[in-house]
Design a protein around this motif. Sequence first.
Motif, short mmCIF file in Angstrom:
data_model
loop_
_atom_site.label_atom_id
_atom_site.label_comp_id
_atom_site.label_asym_id
_atom_site.label_seq_id
_atom_site.Cartn_x
_atom_site.Cartn_y
_atom_site.Cartn_z
N ASP A 69 0.86 -1.18 0.00
CA ASP A 69 0.00 0.00 0.00
C ASP A 69 0.90 1.24 0.00
O ASP A 69 1.24 1.76 1.06
N ALA A 70 1.32 1.66 -1.15
CA ALA A 70 2.24 2.78 -1.28
C ALA A 70 1.47 4.10 -1.41
O ALA A 70 1.35 4.66 -2.48
N ARG A 71 0.92 4.55 -0.29
CA ARG A 71 0.21 5.83 -0.26
C ARG A 71 0.67 6.62 0.94
O ARG A 71 1.29 6.09 1.85
N GLY A 72 0.32 7.88 0.94
CA GLY A 72 0.62 8.70 2.11
C GLY A 72 0.81 10.14 1.72
O GLY A 72 0.71 10.53 0.55
N THR A 73 1.09 10.94 2.74
CA THR A 73 1.30 12.37 2.53
C THR A 73 2.74 12.73 2.90
O THR A 73 3.45 11.96 3.55
N VAL A 74 3.12 13.91 2.53
CA VAL A 74 4.44 14.43 2.88
C VAL A 74 4.62 14.40 4.40
O VAL A 74 5.67 14.00 4.90
N GLY A 75 3.60 14.80 5.13
CA GLY A 75 3.66 14.83 6.59
C GLY A 75 3.88 13.47 7.22
O GLY A 75 4.45 13.38 8.31
N ASP A 76 3.47 12.42 6.53
CA ASP A 76 3.67 11.06 7.06
C ASP A 76 5.14 10.65 7.05
O ASP A 76 5.55 9.81 7.84
N TYR A 77 5.92 11.22 6.14
CA TYR A 77 7.29 10.72 5.92
C TYR A 77 8.39 11.76 6.06
O TYR A 77 9.56 11.42 6.05
N MET A 78 8.04 13.03 6.22
CA MET A 78 9.06 14.08 6.30
C MET A 78 9.92 13.92 7.56
O MET A 78 9.49 13.35 8.55
N SER A 79 11.11 14.45 7.49
CA SER A 79 12.00 14.52 8.66
C SER A 79 11.62 15.75 9.46
O SER A 79 11.48 16.84 8.90
N ARG A 80 11.46 15.57 10.75
CA ARG A 80 11.03 16.68 11.61
C ARG A 80 12.17 17.32 12.39
O ARG A 80 12.07 18.46 12.82
N GLU A 81 13.24 16.59 12.57
CA GLU A 81 14.39 17.13 13.29
C GLU A 81 15.32 17.79 12.27
O GLU A 81 15.90 17.11 11.43
N LEU A 82 15.42 19.11 12.37
CA LEU A 82 16.16 19.86 11.37
C LEU A 82 17.23 20.73 11.98
O LEU A 82 17.07 21.25 13.09
N ASP A 83 18.29 20.92 11.24
CA ASP A 83 19.25 21.97 11.55
C ASP A 83 18.81 23.17 10.73
O ASP A 83 18.51 23.03 9.53
#
Length: 141
Positions: A69-83
Amino acid sequence: MLKSIKVRAYMTRRLVTFQPDMDLFLAINRLLEHGLASAPVVDGEGRLLGLLSESDCLRAILTGAYFEDARGTVGDYMSRELDTISADADVIEAAEGFLRGQRRRLPVVEDGRLVGILARRDVLQAVKEFAEHDRKQHMEE
């Protein structure tokens, strides 16, 4: 003096950005279309929420293939810890940030809002221009 050169002068202001509710495959298409390895994710007010990278996309595809099931949104997979870096930081701080975090690009933020992206290449350009200007001044003296 290199500390007088601010990130603001060399950052890229025209950005490709994503919103967290954007379809992942639409985001992948935009990354490919613009030749980008990553792009910032912002909310409706321009606040930086994360970053979607090629690695994040590959992880999403593999997860989807595993569960068929290859679905989802950017928010599901984005990296949240950023420099990140401030637009008022100097290029020396930027160079230190690049080396410390081993990043190629740093989101530039002011008051939590994304205002640009600074790449390693931008810092090198700033140093080159500074050195050329400094050399011309010494030749004129």
